[in-house]
Design an enzyme around this catalytic site. Structure first.
Site, mmCIF file in Angstrom:
data_model
loop_
_atom_site.group_PDB
_atom_site.id
_atom_site.type_symbol
_atom_site.label_atom_id
_atom_site.label_comp_id
_atom_site.label_asym_id
_atom_site.label_seq_id
_atom_site.Cartn_x
_atom_site.Cartn_y
_atom_site.Cartn_z
ATOM 1 C CG ASP A 289 -56.889 29.065 4.928
ATOM 2 O OD1 ASP A 289 -57.444 29.936 5.630
ATOM 3 O OD2 ASP A 289 -55.669 28.827 4.984
ATOM 4 C CE LYS B 10 -52.351 25.502 6.187
ATOM 5 N NZ LYS B 10 -51.509 26.716 6.198
ATOM 6 C CG HIS C 66 -54.582 34.508 0.168
ATOM 7 N ND1 HIS C 66 -55.019 35.747 0.583
ATOM 8 C CD2 HIS C 66 -54.314 33.811 1.302
ATOM 9 C CE1 HIS C 66 -55.022 35.789 1.904
ATOM 10 N NE2 HIS C 66 -54.600 34.638 2.367
ATOM 11 C CE LYS D 43 -47.517 38.160 0.500
ATOM 12 N NZ LYS D 43 -46.497 38.345 1.538
ATOM 13 C CE LYS E 256 -57.458 33.832 5.094
ATOM 14 N NZ LYS E 256 -57.010 32.795 4.209
#
Length: 484
Positions: free
Chosen positions: A235, A331, A240, A182, A148
């Protein structure tokens, strides 16, 4: 419990961008771990390709340094020497000239798997794909891995897919999302589809809501100019978090088969309802006395890009009618934590007087840190004094359940690269799936851009903007605490 390691076929893996950060941090150390585990045949070769002027000996030194930095406890000596012997290097500038391509073509072998990892900017994908074919380096069985960002909107994603499709079949393209590699994410599918316990309850009749959280303690320092062109929605959410939502919400596929799994994920994405403005909260972290804020890190004092986003999402189908999915990522938050929480409804009638002691059942899938799962259930509080209730977790962390073997669980990149060599696309995004995700994402972004919305400020080390708390509170719910 003994894990089985099944070697893959002999391969030639070319890593474009082999001197870059991702290759040094994840790809090359991960390949060394798979070599140590006995999964990489000794006849395989790993060929680095980048603009950096190096010879093969210099590249081996670079890889040895990366392993020492990012795998400090890994064996050295003969094991490392044998792994380094698999490496080769070609200096190539994808955008300029023909130097290096003939050399690379001469290194390719017949009768082995050929894989090409594009660990470069998406603007170079077309150049690489074209020259791999022009010089006869790629064949009909070759596989390419692309990182990505897969575009920044639907139009660019379609253009990127068209560029790749002009040189490779869809069955040859592996769009990598490391979250799907994962161990716990894959265990989510095992928990749902290999046990009768949960699947009958996996619907709106029994599940009150779902929370998906990906929290980071780091900011965007060092990559602020890149991040300011994307933001948390592009992002993280579009890829995700979207993939995690799909694995929770999808119907059982007829078989654990790449296209069967991806067909069901695509149905979920197409069933996502548009998100109204009132169900979106965007934020930027403030500066402190000792640390810059987002505006300073992005070097854009007028930036309206979000470093945090929370959304309330609905899946418009029979299984999930009325059950909201709350997504959040940001973040500079309180802790580094990624988890999925399945919050079940309360019993229709309580026979106990201790109503204040009641808590809902929650199945928590922890992706990082301390991968594992726990199920919170109600029991009687020990001791005399009547039927007092308390909540306890039935905990299964990989570290406790697997002991020393937990340390050998492959990193996501390791697993996914081995799946590329096997030719297994189950954990990779398909082109139509990617475009459907952008088709849902674009109107959300266009909406706040048209309104001129500014992100809400939030303190570093917090759980995000206050408005995000209200997103849940107005529904009579609350976010789970962000903690490691």
């Amino acid at each position: 419990m003994v894990s089985r390691v099944i070697p893959v076929e002999v391969f030639d893996l070319v890593i474009f961008g082999a001197t870059g950060d991702l290759a040094r941090r994840k790809i090359l150390p991960g390949l060394y771990r798979r070599y140590l585990a006995g999964q990489v045949p000794g006849e395989s070769r790993i060929i680095g390709a980048a603009r950096t002027e190096l010879d093969s000996a210099g590249f081996r030194d670079l890889v040895a340094q990366a392993i020492a930095e990012f795998m400090p406890s890994a064996p050295r000596g003969d094991d490392l020497a044998a792994f380094l012997a698999l490496l080769d290097y070609v200096s190539i500038d994808a955008a300029k000239g023909e130097d290096g391509w003939r050399t690379l073509a001469g290194l390719m072998r017949d009768g082995v798997v050929r894989a090409f990892y594009f660990s470069v900017a998406p603007s170079l994908f077309g150049e690489l794909a074209e020259k791999l074919h022009t010089h006869g380096i790629a064949n009909a069985e070759s596989r390419i891995v692309v990182e990505k960002p897969f575009g920044r909107d639907l139009a660019t994603a379609r253009a990127l897919n068209a560029t790749l499709a002009s040189h490779f079949e869809e069955s040859q393209i592996y769009r990598i999302d490391h979250y799907l590699g994962k161990e716990t994410v894959q265990n989510l599918m095992a928990v749902r589809f290999a046990n009768i316990l949960f699947e009958p309850l996996w619907n709106s009749q029994f599940i009150d809501h779902v929370q998906i959280t990906v929290a980071e303690t780091v900011g965007v320092e060092g990559r602020g100019s890149y991040y300011d062109k994307s933001g948390a929605m592009r992002d993280m959410v579009q890829n995700h978090l979207m993939q995690l939502l799909c694995l929770i919400a999808m119907e059982p596929p007829f078989h654990f088969d790449p296209n069967a799994v991806r067909d069901e994920k695509l149905k979920v994405i197409r069933a996502l309802q548009p998100v109204p403005a009132d169900d979106i909260v965007r934020g930027q972290y403030h500066a402190t006395k000792t640390a810059p804020g987002y505006l300073q890190d992005s070097e854009n004092p007028e930036s309206r890009t979000e470093s945090y986003i929370a959304l309330k999402v609905h899946v418009a189908n029979w299984r999930w009618k009325g059950t909201p999915f709350y997504l959040r990522t940001g973040k500079k938050l309180r802790a580094r934590a990624s988890e999925i929480a399945i919050v079940f409804k309360e019993p229709p009638h309580s026979i106990f007087d201790d109503a204040e002691g009641w808590r809902e059942n929650v199945l928590v899938i922890r992706l990082q840190p301390n991968e594992g799962m726990n199920l919170s259930v109600m029991i009687k509080e020990p001791g005399p004094g009547g039927m007092r209730l308390m909540q306890v977790p039935l905990d299964m962390s990989f570290a406790d359940a697997l002991g020393e073997e937990a340390a050998d669980i492959p990193d996501a990149y390791e697993r996914l690269i081995m799946d590329v060599i096997r030719g297994n696309q189950t954990l990779f995004m398909r082109g139509d799936e990617l475009e459907a995700a952008w088709a849902w994402t674009d109107p959300i972004i266009q909406g706040w851009e048209a309104r001129g919305d500014r992100p809400r400020g939030y303190d570093q080390g917090s759980s995000g903007p206050e408005d995000a708390l209200m997103l849940m509170h107005r529904d009579g719910r609350r976010w789970r605490e962000i903690r490691e």
